[in-house]
Design an enzyme around this catalytic site. Sequence first.
Site, PDB file in Angstrom:
ATOM      1  N   LYS A 114       0.845  -1.195   0.000  1.00 46.08           N
ATOM      2  CA  LYS A 114       0.000   0.000   0.000  1.00 46.08           C
ATOM      3  C   LYS A 114       0.881   1.246   0.000  1.00 46.08           C
ATOM      4  O   LYS A 114       1.904   1.292   0.696  1.00 46.08           O
ATOM      5  CB  LYS A 114      -0.910  -0.019   1.233  1.00 46.08           C
ATOM      6  CG  LYS A 114      -1.977   1.081   1.260  1.00 46.08           C
ATOM      7  CD  LYS A 114      -2.889   0.904   2.473  1.00 46.08           C
ATOM      8  CE  LYS A 114      -3.951   1.987   2.550  1.00 46.08           C
ATOM      9  NZ  LYS A 114      -4.848   1.814   3.720  1.00 46.08           N
ATOM     10  N   SER A 189      -9.657   1.889   2.991  1.00 43.47           N
ATOM     11  CA  SER A 189      -8.811   2.614   2.062  1.00 43.47           C
ATOM     12  C   SER A 189      -7.818   1.741   1.308  1.00 43.47           C
ATOM     13  O   SER A 189      -7.178   2.187   0.354  1.00 43.47           O
ATOM     14  CB  SER A 189      -8.039   3.696   2.835  1.00 43.47           C
ATOM     15  OG  SER A 189      -7.177   3.117   3.803  1.00 43.47           O
ATOM     16  N   SER A 213      -9.829  -0.596   7.229  1.00 41.43           N
ATOM     17  CA  SER A 213      -9.337  -0.407   5.867  1.00 41.43           C
ATOM     18  C   SER A 213      -8.677  -1.631   5.253  1.00 41.43           C
ATOM     19  O   SER A 213      -8.368  -1.629   4.061  1.00 41.43           O
ATOM     20  CB  SER A 213      -8.347   0.764   5.826  1.00 41.43           C
ATOM     21  OG  SER A 213      -9.014   1.989   6.041  1.00 41.43           O
TER      22      SER A 213
END
Length: 537
Positions: A114, A189, A213
């Site tokens: 990420k 996210s 997330s």
Amino acid sequence: MLSSAHAPRLVRSPSHRLRPINSLHTAQSSPLPTTATESSQILTIRKSLLTKQTTAVDLAQSFLDRIRRTEPHLKSFLYVSPDDAILKQADELDNKIKNNEQLGPLAGVLVGIKDNICTSDMPSTAGSRILENYRPPFDATAVRKLKDSGAIVVGKTNLDEFGMGSTTEGSAYQVTANPWDLSRVPGGSSGGSAAAVSARQCVVSLGSDTGGSVRQPAAFCGVVGLKPTYGRVSRYGLVAYASSLDVIGCFGSSVADAGILLHTISGYDKFDSTSSKREVPDFTSQFAGKDYLESKPLKGLRVGVIRETFGDGVDPEVISSVRGAVTHLEELGCFVSEVSLPSFSLGLPAYYVLASSESSSNLSRYDGIRYGNQVLGDELNSLYSHSRAQGFGSEVKMRILMGTYALSAGYYDAFYKRAQQVRTIIRDSFRAALEKNDILISPASPSVAYKIGEKKDDPLAMYAGDKMTVNVNLAGLPALVLPCGFVEGGSTVLPVGFQMIGAAFDEERLLKVGHIFEQTLQGSSAVPPLVAEELTR
């Protein structure tokens, strides 16, 4: 829209469970025998390399080819490593195998990271324009451990800016699509990390979880998502959103892969004072294949179903799928009871007060002076304001304002202090429930993946989607999300996930239960239409 030719071939059994429809192994991998690791891509890859059934170069090339085919549709990655850099690492691994040198546990495994987790040789933008083209001078501890274990970092995945969002539509660069239906969101996210694993663009990936997330996008994309206990994994190198809530989590296409990944990145780190010195167990050491399981392999396990997570606002199809998962746990020998957590509904407002307050402090460092993009002004204050105005997106600005307001004189006691008091109540209620139960169960999300743009202009509706997950972060507990079924979603089916919550540092139990559940529930796992045909050839 996907054509019917690419829809997954689902066959319903008389019990209305979905039968397995395709293998989780790539064409370059050979299935393992029916053992504890039969669904693990990581261990399948390792066996294929050691037995010379494939090479690391061929394996890496197959993933790069799949990224090239699928990325224009998905947009999972903000940055993909150059082919020659990845193939060079793979070739070095092949040479080690030829020379009978020792291999790391993740040798040849392609990992997505990420983009709010620092990487020294790649951009780390946190999905924000204010960090566009920023390259940190160091690796996050979790990334360093992956590289030391032989993993190959394939690229940086898309996210909502600074992790603030639930759809990945909040990225400053692009919108990621759900591999099951390109018109729907992958969640957020960590939507890019979940989509990349779901579409087999990489084997496993890292995300971050501040209020769900990792778990919500895992449910939306039909993969396994693991949020560890706060302190289990070092946060050094994770771009801070809310420091008392943030954790680095794991995505995999199986529980075994998630467990192996967690073991690799866990442990004390002198660079993170909040990391735990607890011993890290081998999370997969007690896994057993389905052919070796007793008829009631989970006999005596106490499971509490959280009553407040099955009420208004939760789609009936989601409730039905999760109830089916609970029934399956009963069939495996679990003693199931209903648990009431009256403070559960208080978690969402408390979370947004605390997370926004911490973000308003953490994001003050982005001023256009020390690092990040700078917009010149006539004097210092205008330089600050112009850099932040052009660098931050609307959601980030709103949360900074909310947090600054909650921390301001005259409102601190009414908002921030009260939210901390609620956090204590939530933590105590979970502790009491987990003294009577080994694990707690809830849906991972109130709904399946929704359409891109459907909730973008309604932040309150988007925030409500986190109500199943934020309490776990407030309490600092571990949680595992697993696929448990599918519902009709127009031209294809959409995955449903359920959440298992454990006591602090009890990831080993969660993973063991999750592995047995995964091995015994028919049709809980599948690959999305985008890549199903390729992986079943």
